[in-house]
Design a protein around this motif. Structure first.
Motif, PDB file in Angstrom:
ATOM      1  N   UNK A 595       0.826  -1.209   0.000  1.00  6.90           N
ATOM      2  CA  UNK A 595       0.000   0.000   0.000  1.00  6.90           C
ATOM      3  C   UNK A 595       0.861   1.260   0.000  1.00  6.90           C
ATOM      4  N   UNK A 596       2.037   1.197   0.634  1.00  4.21           N
ATOM      5  CA  UNK A 596       2.951   2.339   0.609  1.00  4.21           C
ATOM      6  C   UNK A 596       3.666   2.445  -0.733  1.00  4.21           C
ATOM      7  N   UNK A 597       4.033   1.295  -1.313  1.00  6.77           N
ATOM      8  CA  UNK A 597       4.732   1.292  -2.605  1.00  6.77           C
ATOM      9  C   UNK A 597       3.829   1.857  -3.694  1.00  6.77           C
ATOM     10  N   UNK A 598       2.533   1.548  -3.645  1.00  6.39           N
ATOM     11  CA  UNK A 598       1.599   2.034  -4.664  1.00  6.39           C
ATOM     12  C   UNK A 598       1.506   3.553  -4.673  1.00  6.39           C
ATOM     13  N   UNK A 599       1.808   4.191  -3.559  1.00  4.96           N
ATOM     14  CA  UNK A 599       1.714   5.643  -3.477  1.00  4.96           C
ATOM     15  C   UNK A 599       2.975   6.384  -3.869  1.00  4.96           C
ATOM     16  N   UNK A 600       4.044   5.661  -4.214  1.00 10.23           N
ATOM     17  CA  UNK A 600       5.289   6.322  -4.609  1.00 10.23           C
ATOM     18  C   UNK A 600       5.078   7.099  -5.899  1.00 10.23           C
ATOM     19  N   UNK A 601       5.557   8.322  -5.913  1.00  8.42           N
ATOM     20  CA  UNK A 601       5.385   9.174  -7.080  1.00  8.42           C
ATOM     21  C   UNK A 601       4.071   9.908  -7.093  1.00  8.42           C
ATOM     22  N   UNK A 602       3.191   9.595  -6.147  1.00  6.51           N
ATOM     23  CA  UNK A 602       1.880  10.233  -6.092  1.00  6.51           C
ATOM     24  C   UNK A 602       1.718  11.117  -4.865  1.00  6.51           C
ATOM     25  N   UNK A 603       2.488  10.851  -3.835  1.00  6.58           N
ATOM     26  CA  UNK A 603       2.327  11.583  -2.581  1.00  6.58           C
ATOM     27  C   UNK A 603       3.674  11.740  -1.901  1.00  6.58           C
ATOM     28  N   UNK A 604       4.036  12.989  -1.585  1.00  3.59           N
ATOM     29  CA  UNK A 604       5.282  13.239  -0.864  1.00  3.59           C
ATOM     30  C   UNK A 604       5.247  12.619   0.536  1.00  3.59           C
ATOM     31  N   UNK A 605       4.062  12.693   1.154  1.00 10.53           N
ATOM     32  CA  UNK A 605       3.936  12.108   2.493  1.00 10.53           C
ATOM     33  C   UNK A 605       4.186  10.612   2.443  1.00 10.53           C
ATOM     34  N   UNK A 606       3.664   9.954   1.405  1.00 12.82           N
ATOM     35  CA  UNK A 606       3.849   8.511   1.279  1.00 12.82           C
ATOM     36  C   UNK A 606       5.325   8.176   1.055  1.00 12.82           C
TER      37      UNK A 606
END
Length: 678
Positions: A595-606
């Motif tokens: 779930x964290x990997x899926x957010x890479x490139x989409x959210x600085x917080x992630x």
């Protein structure tokens, strides 16, 4: 028949008083010649009447002894007949014709077998014999027998001749005074005793007692009856409690719940009101029970019971259905909000940590709700539908509740079929493994494979997140995990035997398997049976494994690490993350949840979270694995963050045995990554 009924209503001692008075008055009214004859005849009648009343009393007071097989009480009852000097012997026979208890006057013997008694007065060899059946309603309990002699009759003849004239006037006064005394000292307790026996026999209630202050045979008889009633009442209460209350929690059990639910439905039907049945199932209780033992599990159930009782309204009730399941009955429901208020209190209260024998335990509950009359018209339907909705709540995650809907019935049938098919699949070993490669960050070096269980039903691939929770709930997870462990070790070793370079095999094991007392032996046996070296096996655990049992898990994991097996934390960051266990436990690998990997490139917080996890792991000399890597952008970000290992569809989907062997052949010589931390 009417005459006999009237006679039975007259007390024995009243009849005795009337007889004595009549005998003394009669000589004053008839000729002297007839007095003698009538006196003798009256004496005989009195003797027979005494026998008849003795046997009636014996029949009345012996029912309880025969009913409860209390020979001591029966013998004590018969022994009271020693006060009647004409009584030779008395016997009680049970329903089978066997002697149950008897009394014999010294020097007397039993001279007439039971077969010769016919219920009427028999005169033989100057002795009287009388028998009477002992009945409880229409049930035959046994037979009472009495024999009396006529020795006193001859003496009475001469006695009457001498004293008749002098005793006429005095007998009337004396009879009255003596019988009045007897009535006070003797008649009252016997009458009370007969009344008590009749009350017990009729009502089957054993709470009444008589005053046992007398110190004679009557006092002994009363004491015996009181003691017998004490024993019966104690046994009755014990039987009632065992039949209606749970032995551990002392909550009503399912038997008493059904009675209360039937009663509540009847009242709600008459009043046109609503009731609600809440079916509670504790989440992950089996893990706690298996890992910490049934003693801890029982203590936790007691604490949960206390919490549930504290939430109840006065009109509600709670029962233990069995195991880790409870049922709450809510009456006088006026609106849905009333139900949800109580359900939310239950979920919130049970989610609070409980300290049991030094363990800080976290537990949640799933709740299914069925309402009367819309979800069922009877107890069985309401319980069934509440149970079905509880499973629907559990499928949505821990600490959830669901109201019953008719559409759930189809899902319930499907689930039942799944349970049956899974039992067959475990017996027949119908599962198979797929292997997803784990590659170094360069994308060329194979580090290992993660073994993933798969199952096909009638040609359709069933998702693991659909069938594995059911496997856990029906108690088959340990067998399935053991099969995965052995199969993965054997297949890894078969690759090595085929000349392929050795690589590490990662296997995800549930907390219940790791906390099992045979965990180390099972893993060591799987390694020995396959010939696989421990360094090529990695055990993946979730953070929840250490949530309630870190003190128990630590020694187990350390023995595995000493053996050479690697330990990895799977889905890191999604559970109850606690930094201390990373330092305290022999963990060598952290797997960042997808779930964290899926957010890479989409959210600085992630990205900040992922970077923090990698930095934390590196500071502890751990290997970092990123799951579910699917795009080149994700790979480049992870490379910049200095992640060690990549796993996901970007490099490869899960492969079968042959595909995994071909994949391993095409890549360069595998790299063995060892954790610096031992």
């Amino acid at each position: 028949m009417k005459k006999n009924n009237r006679v039975k209503k007259i007390n024995f001692f009243h009849k005795q008083l009337l007889s004595v008075v009549a005998i003394n008055i009669l000589p004053l009214l008839i000729m002297s010649g007839l007095l003698y004859s009538n006196a003798i005849t009256d004496y005989k009648a009195n003797l027979l009447e005494t026998m008849d009343n003795e046997i009636n009393l014996l029949v009345s007071t012996s029912k309880s002894a025969l009913l409860f097989d209390d020979q001591d009480a029966a013998t004590e009852l018969l022994s009271a007949l020693k006060s009647y000097t004409s009584t030779r012997y008395a016997q009680l026979y049970d329903a089978n014709g066997a002697v149950f208890a008897e009394y014999k006057r010294p020097g007397q013997k039993i001279d007439m077998p039971i077969e010769q008694f016919n219920g009427e007065i028999i005169f033989r060899n100057n002795n009287f014999y009388l028998s009477k059946a002992i009945m409880m309603d229409e049930d035959h309990l046994g037979i009472a027998v009495i024999s009396a002699d006529t020795n006193s009759l001859a003496m009475q003849k001469s006695h009457y001749i001498l004293v008749t004239g002098w005793a006429f006037l005095g007998s009337l006064v004396l009879a009255y005074l003596l019988n009045w005394k007897i009535q006070k000292r003797f008649t009252a307790p016997i009458s009370e005793l007969i009344g008590l026996v009749g009350y017990v026999a009729k009502n089957k209630k054993y709470h009444k007692r008589l005053d046992g202050g007398r110190h004679d045979e009557i006092g002994d008889l009363i004491l015996g009856v009181n003691t017998m009633l004490d024993t019966i009442e104690t046994h009755e209460q014990q039987l009632y409690n065992r039949a209606n209350y749970d032995e551990l929690t002392q909550l009503p059990n399912r038997h008493l719940l059904m009675e209360r639910l039937d009663h509540a439905i009847d009242i709600a039907g008459r009043n046109k009101s609503e009731i609600a049945v809440l079916f509670l199932d504790l989440d992950r209780f089996k893990v706690i029970n298996d890992s910490l033992g049934h003693g801890i599990g029982d203590e936790l159930l007691l604490k949960i019971s206390e919490k549930l009782v504290g939430i109840l309204r006065k009109s509600d009730s709670i029962s233990r259905w069995g195991g880790d399941e409870f049922v709450m009955l809510l009456e006088n429901i006026e609106q849905v909000e009333d139900i949800e208020l109580i359900v939310n209190k239950v979920i919130l209260e049970l989610s609070k940590p409980a300290i049991v024998s030094g363990h800080l335990l976290h537990i949640t509950t799933s709740v299914g709700i069925a309402r009367f009359p819309q979800d069922g018209k009877d107890s069985l339907s309401l319980l069934k539908h509440a149970d079905i909705s509880m499973y629907q709540a559990k499928s949505q995650g821990v600490g959830q509740f669901r109201y019953f809907k008719s559409s759930m019935l189809n899902k319930s049938v499907y689930r039942l079929r799944m349970e049956m098919e899974l039992h067959n699949a475990v017996e027949n070993e119908d599962f198979f493994l797929m292997y997803q490669p784990q590659l170094a960050i360069d994308g060329e070096t194979v580090v290992g494979f993660e073994a993933l269980i798969r199952w096909k039903l009638e040609g359709r691939l069933i998702p693991p997140d659909e069938f594995l929770p059911i496997v856990e709930e029906i108690g088959l997870m340990h067998r399935v995990s053991l099969w995965v462990l052995k199969q993965a070790c054997q297949q890894n070793m078969s690759w090595q035997n085929a000349g392929l370079p050795p690589i590490k095999m990662a296997i995800n094991l549930p907390p219940s398997f790791v906390m099992h007392q045979q965990c180390f032996n099972n893993i060591a046996s799987a390694l020995a049976g396959s010939g696989l070296e421990p360094e090529y096996l990695e055990i993946e655990l979730t953070e929840n494994t250490f949530l309630n049992a870190r003190s128990t898990a630590g020694p187990i994991l350390q023995t595995l690490r000493d053996l050479g097996v690697s330990i990895a934390i799977d889905d890191f960051g999604t559970g109850y993350s606690c930094m201390s266990y990373l330092q305290d436990l022999p963990i060598g690998t952290i797997k960042i949840d997808g779930s964290f990997i899926n957010g890479l490139g989409l959210s600085r917080a992630n990205e900040g979270i992922v970077q923090s996890i990698i930095t934390l792991g590196k500071s502890l000399n751990m290997t970092i694995v990123a799951e579910c890597v699917e795009t080149e952008q994700q790979l480049n970000i992870l490379r910049d963050m200095e992640c060690d290992i990549i796993q996901g569809y970007f490099h490869s989907k899960p492969l079968d045995f042959d595909e995994a062997a071909n994949f391993l052949t095409r890549k360069k010589k595998p790299l063995r990554l060892r954790s610096i931390k031992n």
